[in-house]
Design a protein around this motif. Structure first.
Motif, PDB file in Angstrom:
ATOM      1  N   ILE A   8       0.838  -1.211   0.000  1.00 48.50           N
ATOM      2  CA  ILE A   8       0.000   0.000   0.000  1.00 48.50           C
ATOM      3  C   ILE A   8       0.868   1.255   0.000  1.00 48.50           C
ATOM      4  CG2 ILE A   8      -1.726   1.308   1.302  1.00 48.50           C
ATOM      5  CD1 ILE A   8      -2.692  -1.414   2.438  1.00 48.50           C
ATOM      6  N   VAL A   9       1.895   1.262   0.860  1.00 46.34           N
ATOM      7  CA  VAL A   9       2.783   2.430   0.925  1.00 46.34           C
ATOM      8  C   VAL A   9       3.480   2.652  -0.410  1.00 46.34           C
ATOM      9  CG1 VAL A   9       4.890   3.318   2.028  1.00 46.34           C
ATOM     10  CG2 VAL A   9       3.118   2.251   3.420  1.00 46.34           C
ATOM     11  N   SER A  10       3.777   1.561  -1.113  1.00 51.76           N
ATOM     12  CA  SER A  10       4.487   1.682  -2.385  1.00 51.76           C
ATOM     13  C   SER A  10       3.655   2.392  -3.454  1.00 51.76           C
ATOM     14  CB  SER A  10       4.880   0.297  -2.898  1.00 51.76           C
ATOM     15  OG  SER A  10       3.743  -0.409  -3.383  1.00 51.76           O
ATOM     16  N   GLN A  11       2.351   2.499  -3.251  1.00 54.08           N
ATOM     17  CA  GLN A  11       1.496   3.136  -4.242  1.00 54.08           C
ATOM     18  C   GLN A  11       1.415   4.646  -4.078  1.00 54.08           C
ATOM     19  OE1 GLN A  11      -0.162   1.987  -7.113  1.00 54.08           O
ATOM     20  NE2 GLN A  11       1.361   0.420  -6.665  1.00 54.08           N
ATOM     21  N   MET A  12       2.012   5.188  -3.027  1.00 55.44           N
ATOM     22  CA  MET A  12       1.937   6.636  -2.823  1.00 55.44           C
ATOM     23  C   MET A  12       2.558   7.437  -3.965  1.00 55.44           C
ATOM     24  SD  MET A  12       2.398   7.027   1.303  1.00 55.44           S
ATOM     25  CE  MET A  12       1.957   8.754   1.347  1.00 55.44           C
ATOM     26  N   ASN A  37      -0.877  -0.918 -13.996  1.00 52.77           N
ATOM     27  CA  ASN A  37      -0.123  -1.040 -12.742  1.00 52.77           C
ATOM     28  C   ASN A  37      -1.068  -0.983 -11.545  1.00 52.77           C
ATOM     29  OD1 ASN A  37       2.511  -1.335 -11.557  1.00 52.77           O
ATOM     30  ND2 ASN A  37       2.279   0.741 -10.768  1.00 52.77           N
ATOM     31  N   LEU A  38      -2.095  -0.123 -11.647  1.00 50.53           N
ATOM     32  CA  LEU A  38      -3.077  -0.020 -10.575  1.00 50.53           C
ATOM     33  C   LEU A  38      -3.870  -1.319 -10.441  1.00 50.53           C
ATOM     34  CD1 LEU A  38      -4.049   2.124  -8.542  1.00 50.53           C
ATOM     35  CD2 LEU A  38      -5.806   2.768 -10.196  1.00 50.53           C
ATOM     36  N   TYR A  39      -4.194  -1.908 -11.587  1.00 52.59           N
ATOM     37  CA  TYR A  39      -4.906  -3.188 -11.577  1.00 52.59           C
ATOM     38  C   TYR A  39      -4.032  -4.288 -10.964  1.00 52.59           C
ATOM     39  CZ  TYR A  39      -6.769  -7.618 -13.244  1.00 52.59           C
ATOM     40  OH  TYR A  39      -7.223  -8.906 -13.306  1.00 52.59           O
ATOM     41  N   ASP A  40      -2.751  -4.315 -11.331  1.00 54.03           N
ATOM     42  CA  ASP A  40      -1.819  -5.295 -10.747  1.00 54.03           C
ATOM     43  C   ASP A  40      -1.751  -5.122  -9.226  1.00 54.03           C
ATOM     44  OD1 ASP A  40      -1.295  -6.239 -13.258  1.00 54.03           O
ATOM     45  OD2 ASP A  40       0.625  -5.179 -13.469  1.00 54.03           O
TER      46      ASP A  40
END
Length: 739
Positions: A246-250, A330-333
């Motif tokens: 989750i943090v990696s998506q910031m 990438n969001l879907y992955d």
């Protein structure tokens, strides 16, 4: 009703009930079978030992309680023996206070032992006895301590691990909250308030993960385990991986999407898919055997997300909308990987799990944060550079002044002043200030409530029952909400004095006055006597963070080169850097509570920590991508980028402590590496265009992944590189602002 039941079953309430029950049972048994004086001494012993009782390794838990008991007894004896000679009382008390405060150098458990042993001094002032009865009362005191220990250990054998279960449940809920904020930021990337909430949740979850590790990863509880604890161990590992994911998506939230209706439809579908994961986490955090499962079909939401992305591909050639599609893909992955992690958590919670081997025990114990109890620390901290040494000196000064005030004005309960100082005084000014406010407001609120209740109810049975309830609630909230705890303990103490005396108004007045005196002394001594301001230790924490970030970058590079998914070294490096980031955020919060004159370079510090947070998130994004995707062979340009990033970070280290780090040599410039990676991406994109011209509208998935990797890896490397430069510049500005 459900909230009340959960509260009554909670670890903190049961702990409060254990403390109050131990003290009251000692009083009742002594009153009916021996004499009340024995019960009073035992009740004090219960209180001292209970204050040092925290979960953890059994031998450390029992050892901590025994040390607290005998140090408390020692302080009681020494103070009692010198009570009749003021010229002796003051130096003896000063010695006992300093010694008890100083042992906090050995960490959190030791700080509780320190507080518990200081209570022995307060007990001496609260219950003075004639010299010939000191031995007897000390014996009752020690007996009470062992009475509590026996009850606590017996209860542990026959009750489930409540604290461990609560930690897992809380972590599930807070992870769901973090994911929910993340979804909101993906759709509203300009929401700075949302980013701040995510940072707070990140700090909270980092602390929860550390607490869970210390509950689960101790050898004596790992050996031969299976069942629930083994499940919780595996669940915790998945939750920590999910947290990093989750943090990696910031960094992705910086993408400003102003796409077509098809793009927005696809984004909305993926957001719903992610939101379903939030609902599942919340369901797992409840009693999911009785609660209804989330209504939406996860498989259907996944299919809708994938279909929406495919529809977008049909609108225009892939080569013309690469950025938008890469973002969505990438969001879907990410959403799919989140769902996979939650699926693993659900399976672990509902499946029979085998035991754990000795090799696994040795491997998992590496994740424990060990506290050193070496004797050399005692000598090492005997310096004014040590915050704990300064704290011990301040504590002595505050207590001696409090004793002088009590003697000069002939206050009947001087020990209330001392007890207030013991409870409030902390090594950091910000924490002392916070506790002073909580203690004062809680005491006043408690006095008002007690006064109202006494006015209407004077019945002895009512007072005894209410005292039991309020003491239980006071101990319940002592770690969670100190203001509430202070309110309940004030009500209980006033009721006890009302049972013993008739002048309730006088008791309430003295209680408020003594609390105000103690709180004021704690604040003033912390401000004027050897103050240790937060900005003075920030350099050390920043240095630790940068060093940990370099290690994290190193293991990410090794993971990319070896294609070895999430090994122990990766997890250890990740744990270290996230913990130190949490310490930095906590230090900033303490600094914001200090006087403005001591908030040196606060704005520059906030910018620096924001950059540090972005750097950590970007590094996590790179590490996560490498782990959850099949990647190609790493190029020399990848290595060059990471060498420059490390050199920038080493340069930052040298700003804090010159000469501490040496830069590593590089064979090509950063511009050459950047150009090579960009060229590689455009070569692949050009190949994609040629395929489209030939009529190939759907390239092979492997080729699509290669295009995605080329774009995302190069983009992420350049973003981390830019952040490492910004960190360097922000650190320079902060150090300059500090003067």
């Amino acid at each position: 009703m459900g909230k009340i039941i959960r509260f009554v079953k909670s670890f903190h309430f049961l702990k409060g009930l254990l403390i109050t029950g131990s003290a009251f049972s000692a009083l009742l048994l002594s009153y009916y079978f021996i004499e009340l004086e024995v019960g009073i001494g035992m009740a004090f012993g219960v209180l001292v030992v209970a204050m040092s009782d925290i979960t953890g390794l059994k031998r450390q838990r029992i050892g901590g309680m025994i040390i607290a008991l005998f140090l408390g007894a020692f302080n009681y004896i020494m103070t009692q023996l010198s009570m009749n000679d003021l010229w002796l009382l003051y130096p003896v008390t000063a010695f006992c206070v300093f010694l008890s405060s100083y042992i906090s150098i050995y960490g959190f458990r030791a700080s509780l032992v320190s507080f518990a042993s200081l209570l022995g001094i307060a007990v001496s002032f609260a219950r003075p006895v004639s010299p010939e009865l000191i031995d007897d009362f000390t014996g009752y005191f020690i007996l009470g301590g062992f009475w509590y220990m026996a009850l606590a250990l017996i209860i542990d054998v026959f009750t489930p691990p409540i604290r461990r279960n609560e930690l897992v449940t809380t972590t599930l809920k807070q992870t769901a909250a973090l994911l929910s904020e993340n979804i909101h930021l993906i759709n509203h990337p300009n929401n700075d308030a949302g980013r701040k909430r995510m940072n707070r949740l990140q700090t909270l979850l980092t602390d929860l993960h550390e607490e869970l590790r210390n509950e689960l990863l101790i050898k004596e509880t790992l050996q031969g385990i299976g069942g629930d604890q083994r499940k919780q161990l595996l669940v915790t590992a998945e939750l920590i991986d999910l947290f990093e994911l989750i943090v990696s998506q910031m960094p992705e939230q910086t993408y400003r999407h102003e796409g077509t209706s098809s793009f927005n439809t696809a984004l909305n579908c993926v957001s719903k898919y992610l939101d379903q994961s939030v609902q599942q986490l919340m369901w797992l955090a409840t009693d999911h055997h009785t609660a209804s499962a989330p209504a939406a079909d996860t498989g259907q939401l996944q299919h809708q997300s994938l279909s929406a992305i495919e529809n977008l591909k049909e609108e225009a050639p892939l080569s013309k909308q690469t950025e938008e599609l890469l973002f969505l893909q990438n969001l879907y992955d990410y959403a799919r990987e989140v769902q996979n992690k939650i699926g693993c958590i659900e399976r672990f919670m509902n499946r029979s799990i085998p035991g754990i081997t000795e090799d696994e025990i040795s491997e998992k114990e590496k994740f424990l944060t060990r506290q050193t109890y070496e004797p050399f620390l005692f000598k090492e901290h005997l310096s004014f550079k040590s915050p704990i040494f300064r704290h011990a000196v301040r504590m002595v000064v505050a207590i001696l002044i409090g004793m002088l005030i009590g003697h000069y004005f002939s206050l009947p309960q001087t020990y209330w002043i001392l007890l207030t100082i013991f409870v409030i005084m902390r090594p950091a000014y910000a924490l002392t200030k916070q506790r002073s406010k909580q203690r004062t407001s809680g005491t006043i609120a408690g006095a008002v409530i007690a006064g109202i209740l006494i006015y209407f109810f004077r019945d002895q049975t009512f007072l005894i029952v209410t005292t039991f309830i309020t003491l239980t609630l006071a101990f319940t909230y002592v770690q969670q909400n100190y203001k509430t705890s202070a309110t309940f303990v004030t009500v209980a103490i006033i009721f006890i004095y009302v049972l013993l005396t008739s002048n309730a108004v006088e008791v309430i007045g003295y209680r408020i006055a003594d609390t105000l005196i103690g709180a004021l002394l704690a604040l003033l001594t912390n401000y004027f006597i050897l103050p240790f301001w937060e900005y003075k230790r920030l350099g050390e924490i920043l240095q630790s963070f940068i060093s940990a970030e370099i290690k994290y970058i190193d293991v990410i590079q090794k993971t990319y080169l070896s294609k070895n998914r999430t090994g122990t070294n990766y997890r250890l490096a990740r744990k270290e850097v996230f913990l130190i980031m949490s310490q930095l955020n906590a230090a900033l919060q303490r600094l914001l509570q200090e006087p403005r004159s001591q908030q040196k370079g606060i704005k520059k510090l906030q910018e620096l920590l924001s950059t540090a947070q972005s750097l950590l998130s970007a590094s996590a994004a790179l590490g996560t991508y490498i782990q959850i995707h099949q990647t190609t062979e790493a190029s020399v340009h990848f290595d060059t980028y990471l060498s420059y990033i490390r050199n920038n970070l080493k340069s930052a280290l040298n700003l804090i402590e010159p000469g501490i780090a040496k830069p590593e040599p590089t064979e090509e410039t950063i511009d050459e590496a950047r150009d090579a990676l960009v060229v590689h991406y455009y070569v692949l994109k050009d190949k994609l265009k040629r395929m489209e011209l030939k009529g190939t509208t759907k390239p092979q998935p492997q080729f699509q992944e290669e295009v995605k990797e080329a774009r995302l890896i190069s983009g992420q490397l350049d973003w981390i590189y830019q952040l490492s430069i910004r960190l360097n510049n922000d650190l320079k500005d902060y150090l300059k602002a500090q003067g």
